[in-house]
Design an enzyme around this catalytic site. Structure first.
Site, mmCIF file in Angstrom:
data_model
loop_
_atom_site.group_PDB
_atom_site.id
_atom_site.type_symbol
_atom_site.label_atom_id
_atom_site.label_comp_id
_atom_site.label_asym_id
_atom_site.label_seq_id
_atom_site.Cartn_x
_atom_site.Cartn_y
_atom_site.Cartn_z
ATOM 1 N N GLU A 218 0.756 -1.307 -0.011
ATOM 2 C CA GLU A 218 -0.110 -0.069 -0.009
ATOM 3 C C GLU A 218 0.790 1.285 -0.136
ATOM 4 O O GLU A 218 0.269 2.498 0.258
ATOM 5 C CB GLU A 218 -0.780 0.109 1.084
ATOM 6 C CG GLU A 218 -1.780 -1.393 1.080
ATOM 7 C CD GLU A 218 -2.832 -1.287 2.236
ATOM 8 O OE1 GLU A 218 -3.002 -0.427 3.316
ATOM 9 O OE2 GLU A 218 -3.750 -2.267 2.306
ATOM 10 N N LYS A 356 -15.878 -1.416 2.457
ATOM 11 C CA LYS A 356 -15.130 -1.866 1.499
ATOM 12 C C LYS A 356 -16.108 -2.779 0.540
ATOM 13 O O LYS A 356 -16.749 -3.438 0.916
ATOM 14 C CB LYS A 356 -14.082 -2.989 1.795
ATOM 15 C CG LYS A 356 -12.896 -2.248 2.528
ATOM 16 C CD LYS A 356 -12.340 -3.449 3.274
ATOM 17 C CE LYS A 356 -10.951 -3.161 3.850
ATOM 18 N NZ LYS A 356 -10.176 -4.250 4.612
#
Length: 446
Positions: A218, A356
């Site tokens: 990330e 999400k």
């Protein structure tokens, strides 16, 4: 005029980790609309099913040819001729009729795959926005019944130090994020964040060597940090050195399910060491006490997944103890699932949802989860996954839903910055009709 779906074609592409994922091209009378779905590394056991081929001779079993086949042969023929503005109708048809699989927590998408259904759901949103001659973020706001005149730009939660399942160091907590709540705009928040990120990089290089500045999935760093105190001290020092003390706060994603022992009901803070230090095996109550201590010492404003996904009791204890001042976010606990959210509300387990879209598997259900959370005065943080694509859908979604906060990685790696760059564009296009959430990020509820 009806804008009907004329063709749907799915393909296998690669995500940011080199694993296959699903991309869909959906064609209407207005053109081709594309969407690609992400994939998580530390996944909650209650998430909707991401369908993988499990053919070890191909992509180590991670291929998505079956999901592609399900789209092209089962879903697509049923959607041809439908109006692309019928988002809810089409999502419900895919989830309830064409798939129809269920668990005690609701529709599980285990027949066709959440990755198959979601790719189409996202592409239909884009087609619907075009049919309505509006931007994706305004169209999504309309679908959610939100204000489309005055809109909210989110505070970015930038994941800059990695541990847990995301990193090869000893650090048990998965993410340490910087949150520029004191910035006057999204654009400036990203500048604050990028400057702290580069300051942190040079501090890490000095202290741990140049190898420690390699970035993870990330975009964050994974130096050989041993514990949370060391990571937090490093962040506080970097924030101060960059000149943003009091303007940039800290958020953590513990991902505690990754180091929970279900038999002994304990948490192993040294879970990545073969002969672990037994003094670092904690009870739920000891972990509650550790979080309280960290919050007193450091400028922490949000803690995600502080306990295992079934440890409702300790979630409730922590929320009662510090929930007034600190956001307690359910990710693995809630998996963007309205039924799990209802249970958490009943148990007062947390006070915020991590949203999400691929955990639940359709945009209609993701919006429902968000609205249920906001109706009950929870915060909502829109989130990426560790395996991402160049698709920027969640940038439009966070503005549409007025949640005031997004996490989509460090200001590094193109699949992360793609989302932040889209938010720059949205902020610019909104002009005076867009305001930055800032330190009110938990309150964007209207």
């Amino acid at each position: 005029m009806a804008h009907v779906i004329t063709r749907i074609n799915a393909r296998e592409i690669l995500d940011s980790r080199g694993n296959p994922t699903v991309e869909v091209d959906l064609e209407t009378t207005l053109g081709i609309f594309r969407a690609a779905v992400p994939s998580g590394a530390s996944t909650g056991i209650y998430e909707a099913l991401e369908l993988r081929d499990n053919d070890k001779s191909r992509y180590l079993g991670k291929g998505v040819q079956q999901a592609i086949k399900n789209i092209n042969e089962i879903i697509a023929p049923k959607l041809i001729g439908l109006d692309c503005r019928e988002q809810k109708k089409i999502d419900n048809m895919m989830v309830q009729e064409l798939d129809g699989s269920k668990t005690e927590w609701g529709w599980s998408k285990s027949k066709l795959g959440a990755n198959a259904i979601l790719a189409i759901s996202m592409a239909i949103c884009r087609a619907g926005a075009a049919a309505n001659k509006t931007s994706l973020y305004k169209y999504l706001a309309q679908l959610a019944g939100k204000n489309t005149e005055k809109m909210i730009l989110p505070v970015p939660c930038l994941n800059v130090i990695n541990g847990g399942s995301h990193a090869g160091n000893k650090l048990s907590f998965q993410e340490f994020m910087i949150v520029p709540v004191g910035a006057p705009s999204f654009k400036e928040a990203m500048r604050y964040g990028a400057e702290v990120y580069h300051t942190l990089k040079s501090e890490i290089k000095k202290k741990y060597g140049i190898d420690a500045t390699n970035v993870g999935d990330e975009g964050g760093f994974a130096p050989n940090i041993l514990n949370a105190h060391e990571a937090l001290d490093l962040l506080v020092a970097s924030i101060k050195k960059a000149g943003y003390e009091n303007k940039v706060k800290i958020a953590m994603d513990v991902a505690a399910s990754e180091f929970y022992n279900i038999e002994t009901k304990t948490y192993d803070l040294d879970f990545k060491t073969p002969n672990n230090d037994k003094s670092l095996v904690k009870t739920g109550q000891e972990l509650v006490d550790l979080y309280i201590e960290l919050v007193k010492k450091y400028p922490i404003i949000s803690i995600e997944d502080p306990f295992d996904q079934d440890d409702w009791e300790n979630y409730a204890k922590l929320t009662e103890a510090i929930g007034k001042d600190v956001q307690i976010v359910g990710d693995d606990l809630l998996v963007t699932n309205p039924t799990r959210i209802e249970k958490a509300l009943e148990k007062k387990a947390c006070n915020a949802l991590l949203l999400k879209v691929n955990q639940i598997g359709s945009i209609t259900e993701a919006i429902e989860a968000c609205l249920l959370s906001q109706k009950n005065n929870w915060g909502v943080m829109v989130s990426h996954r560790s395996g991402e694509t160049e698709d920027v859908f969640i940038a439009d979604l966070v503005v549409a839903l007025r949640t005031g906060q997004i996490k989509t990685g460090a200001p590094c790696r193109s699949e992360r910055n793609a989302k932040y760059n889209q938010l720059f564009r949205i902020e610019e296009s909104l002009g005076a009709n867009g305001s930055f959430a800032g330190d009110k990020f938990r309150l964007q509820l209207n």
